[in-house]
Design an enzyme around this catalytic site. Structure first.
Site, PDB file in Angstrom:
ATOM      1  N   ASP A   1      -4.481 -98.213  54.271  1.00 36.01           N
ATOM      2  CA  ASP A   1      -4.831 -98.309  52.851  1.00 36.01           C
ATOM      3  C   ASP A   1      -3.603 -98.675  52.033  1.00 36.01           C
ATOM      4  O   ASP A   1      -2.464 -98.430  52.451  1.00 36.01           O
ATOM      5  CB  ASP A   1      -5.375 -96.967  52.337  1.00 36.01           C
ATOM      6  CG  ASP A   1      -6.674 -96.592  53.022  1.00 36.01           C
ATOM      7  OD1 ASP A   1      -7.345 -97.485  53.550  1.00 36.01           O
ATOM      8  OD2 ASP A   1      -6.996 -95.386  53.020  1.00 36.01           O
TER       9      ASP A   1
HETATM   10  N1  URA Z   1      -7.179 -93.050  57.246  1.00 34.61           N
HETATM   11  C1  URA Z   1      -7.167 -93.219  55.902  1.00 34.61           C
HETATM   12  O1  URA Z   1      -7.854 -92.522  55.185  1.00 34.61           O
HETATM   13  N2  URA Z   1      -6.371 -94.177  55.404  1.00 34.61           N
HETATM   14  C2  URA Z   1      -5.580 -94.969  56.169  1.00 34.61           C
HETATM   15  O2  URA Z   1      -4.868 -95.827  55.652  1.00 34.61           O
HETATM   16  C3  URA Z   1      -5.596 -94.777  57.556  1.00 34.61           C
HETATM   17  C4  URA Z   1      -6.409 -93.806  58.070  1.00 34.61           C
END
Ligand code: URA
Length: 268
Positions: free
Chosen positions: A136
């Site tokens: 993310d």
């Molecule tokens: N889980 C999440 O919530 N975000 C990420 O970036 C990776 C795994």
């Protein structure tokens, strides 16, 4: 031993490398670099090896201008391979490990012109690499880039169960009962997630939780905690497929060693 001082045949068939009728004079020296055509297509990211066999049989693949429909043909770096009328680039495979900072989105191209992870590895190599999986925008930590389609597919395929470790910093202390729930598995909209280990990074900080899991589902860590009414304030991926952040400062990258690449290729 027989009369010629040779060992008797064991019944084990030796693999005989198929005749490569496409071998040209200059690539004879590089014979040991030859690979099977289906593997060559798969590693260029076009398809799986099995699918490549189908494409070959269907007459979609040419080597040095000649359509190849036979299985088992090998090609070398100097051969020109075309798939469906397009020349396949025979690039050196690159494997770059980035310690991603906050604020970059995982995509090769953003129509809204936001900062993408690609700018962080733009000077890593000349080849066109792409991220393996995604983090993310505000998640930090390990993100692998490669132009090896076959390996990328393996590392993101749920069947291969690639291990990841995340450090999640929560908005309030994780209760023992919730730690137990997480360890036993959480039912999300898209299925059950059962981490391999939910533990604390420091004995005296119940907000900083280490989650070890194999799932690569979208927002998986945040959704697991949100389902129990915790917000993930910071998320850092500290391990990916056995690789760690050691010696990679935030925002920097390093190329994997041959040994590390070989290890990734061996993962089942
Ligand atoms: N889980 C999440 O919530 N975000 C990420 O970036 C990776 C795994």
């Amino acid at each position: 031993m027989n009369k010629n001082n040779k060992k008797p045949k064991s019944g084990v068939k030796l693999y005989k490398k198929p005749q490569n009728k496409f071998k040209s004079a200059e690539n004879q020296a590089g014979e040991n670099e030859s690979v099977r055509l289906n593997r060559y297509l798969a590693s260029s990211g076009i398809c799986s090896r099995r699918k490549a066999d189908e494409y070959i049989a269907a007459g979609l693949v040419k080597v040095n201008g000649t359509t190849v429909t036979k299985m088992g043909v090998c090609v070398t770096p100097t051969d020109k391979v075309e798939f469906d009328g397009k020349l396949i680039k025979n690039e050196k495979k690159q494997y770059i490990l980035l310690n991603k900072p906050k604020g970059y989105i995982t995509t090769t191209d953003d129509p809204f012109e936001r900062k993408t992870v690609m700018v962080l590895v733009s000077n890593a190599c000349r080849e066109r690499i792409f991220p393996v999986g995604r983090l993310d925008r505000n998640t930090t930590g390990l993100l692998l880039f490669t132009n090896d389609g076959e390996l990328a597919k393996k590392l993101t395929h749920p069947g291969y169960k690639i291990r990841k470790v995340y450090y999640a910093y929560l908005d309030h202390n994780l209760k023992p009962a919730d730690q137990k729930k997480l360890s036993e598995g959480i039912e999300l909209d898209d299925g059950m997630i059962r981490p391999d280990l939910v533990s604390f990074v420091k004995a005296d900080d119940r907000k900083l939780v280490s989650v070890e899991l194999h799932s690569g589902k979208y927002h998986v860590v945040k959704r697991m905690f949100e389902s129990l009414d915790y917000q993930v304030v910071r998320l850092d991926r500290v391990a990916f497929a056995g690789l760690t952040k050691k010696d990679i400062p935030r925002g920097k990258w390093r190329a994997l060693s041959e040994k590390e690449v070989a290890f990734l290729k061996m993962l089942r």
